[in-house]
Design an enzyme around this catalytic site. Sequence first.
Site, PDB file in Angstrom:
ATOM      1  N   ARG A 184      -6.674   0.080  17.356  1.00  0.00           N
ATOM      2  CA  ARG A 184      -7.162   0.309  16.002  1.00  0.00           C
ATOM      3  C   ARG A 184      -8.085  -0.854  15.730  1.00  0.00           C
ATOM      4  O   ARG A 184      -9.058  -1.025  16.469  1.00  0.00           O
ATOM      5  CB  ARG A 184      -6.008   0.439  14.999  1.00  0.00           C
ATOM      6  CG  ARG A 184      -6.441   1.157  13.715  1.00  0.00           C
ATOM      7  CD  ARG A 184      -5.323   1.351  12.714  1.00  0.00           C
ATOM      8  NE  ARG A 184      -4.947   0.110  12.058  1.00  0.00           N
ATOM      9  CZ  ARG A 184      -4.032   0.020  11.106  1.00  0.00           C
ATOM     10  NH1 ARG A 184      -3.396   1.096  10.696  1.00  0.00           N
ATOM     11  NH2 ARG A 184      -3.739  -1.137  10.537  1.00  0.00           N
TER      12      ARG A 184
ATOM     13  N   LYS B 122       0.817  -1.234   0.000  1.00  0.00           N
ATOM     14  CA  LYS B 122       0.000   0.000   0.000  1.00  0.00           C
ATOM     15  C   LYS B 122       0.841   1.270   0.000  1.00  0.00           C
ATOM     16  O   LYS B 122       0.450   2.275  -0.568  1.00  0.00           O
ATOM     17  CB  LYS B 122      -0.945   0.005   1.197  1.00  0.00           C
ATOM     18  CG  LYS B 122      -0.211   0.145   2.524  1.00  0.00           C
ATOM     19  CD  LYS B 122      -1.147   0.248   3.722  1.00  0.00           C
ATOM     20  CE  LYS B 122      -0.345   0.529   4.964  1.00  0.00           C
ATOM     21  NZ  LYS B 122      -0.698  -0.255   6.131  1.00  0.00           N
TER      22      LYS B 122
END
Length: 353
Positions: free
Chosen positions: A131, A36
Amino acid sequence: MQLPSIYVDTKKIQKNAELVVNICKKSGIEVMGITKGICAFIPAVKAMLDGGVPKLGDSRMINIISMRDAGIDVPIYLIRIPMMAEIENVIKFTYGSLNSELTVIKALSEKAVILNKVHKVILMVDVGDLREGVLPENVLDIVEKILELPNIELEGLGANVGCYGGVLPSYENTKTLVDLAIKIESKYKIQLKTLSGGSTVNLDLLDNGEMALGINQLRIGEAILLGTDIKTLKSIPGAEVNTIVLKTQVIELKVKPSRPIGEIGRDAFGKIVDFQDRGNRKRAIVALGKQDCGLDGISPMDSSIKILGASSDHMILDVTDCELEIQVGSIIEFNMDYGGMLDLTTSKYVEKN
Ligand SMILES: *Cc1c(COP(=O)(O)O)cnc(C)c1O
């Protein structure tokens, strides 16, 4: 030549992949190469694979589909929890995904049945970074439900630290995964193939011999793509740095005062900036701006050049102390951190070479 432009040194990326794969192999750990950060730029992805990375992960379906279109056929995982809106693509184009929501995994199961595929799930456990992930006390319950779903294979557990909460990787948080896996395996009489311990920030832990035994996968982007580790703010020992260089051109070069002249209000971004008076300075404007990347993400390769600021399309550099002969048309080079790489590789204004 189109500028601004980034130049990706695929040889360096391949070497970094080899280095990371070898470090991990010694501890029985497999590397999932994370693409990514460089927007799955295909030459860089191929360099990762040439360096011995056996499988890939990306957070965006767009990137994954572009890798499939380029003929990359190794297992690719979606490493952000799938959106309900992308379930069909996840089943079609990925080998597996990281998950934390039963609703999503049920939807994956239904679509996998329809498309006659088996989808692998790595269940994310929140070991403290807050998260993504199921809290440890809820893992056994959700596992029981996942195991009932057709066409879903619970491949293992995963954890992520050092992202939202900045929680450091530790023996304790990697051991949490291993302990949970042992409980699951004995309670449900299954084997979990993969315990995915974390990202680049975990390499240091591995190096210090503090990774819990049983972790057998790390998901590595930064160490391969940039040769650095944001946790230690250093390069990985033995890794190649300056893997990606940004180039752009000087469009104005003039000596000007260092304090703006006139009454000071807000700048183009609504901020009031305080300027120090350092007398007249030689200033270069380069064709690059906040629309291309954040100021914090890049720094001039020549450390005598200082970034003074930027607006959308103009970056102002102080080149007074620079020994190079700079003129209008000169190319200025920058290196970047992970944030800079993300910005620059996603910008349609920046050419990739
Ligand atoms: C980005 C990401 C990684 C890779 O992180 P690096 O710091 O680039 O190694 C690993 N896992 C998840 C879930 C991620 O989002």
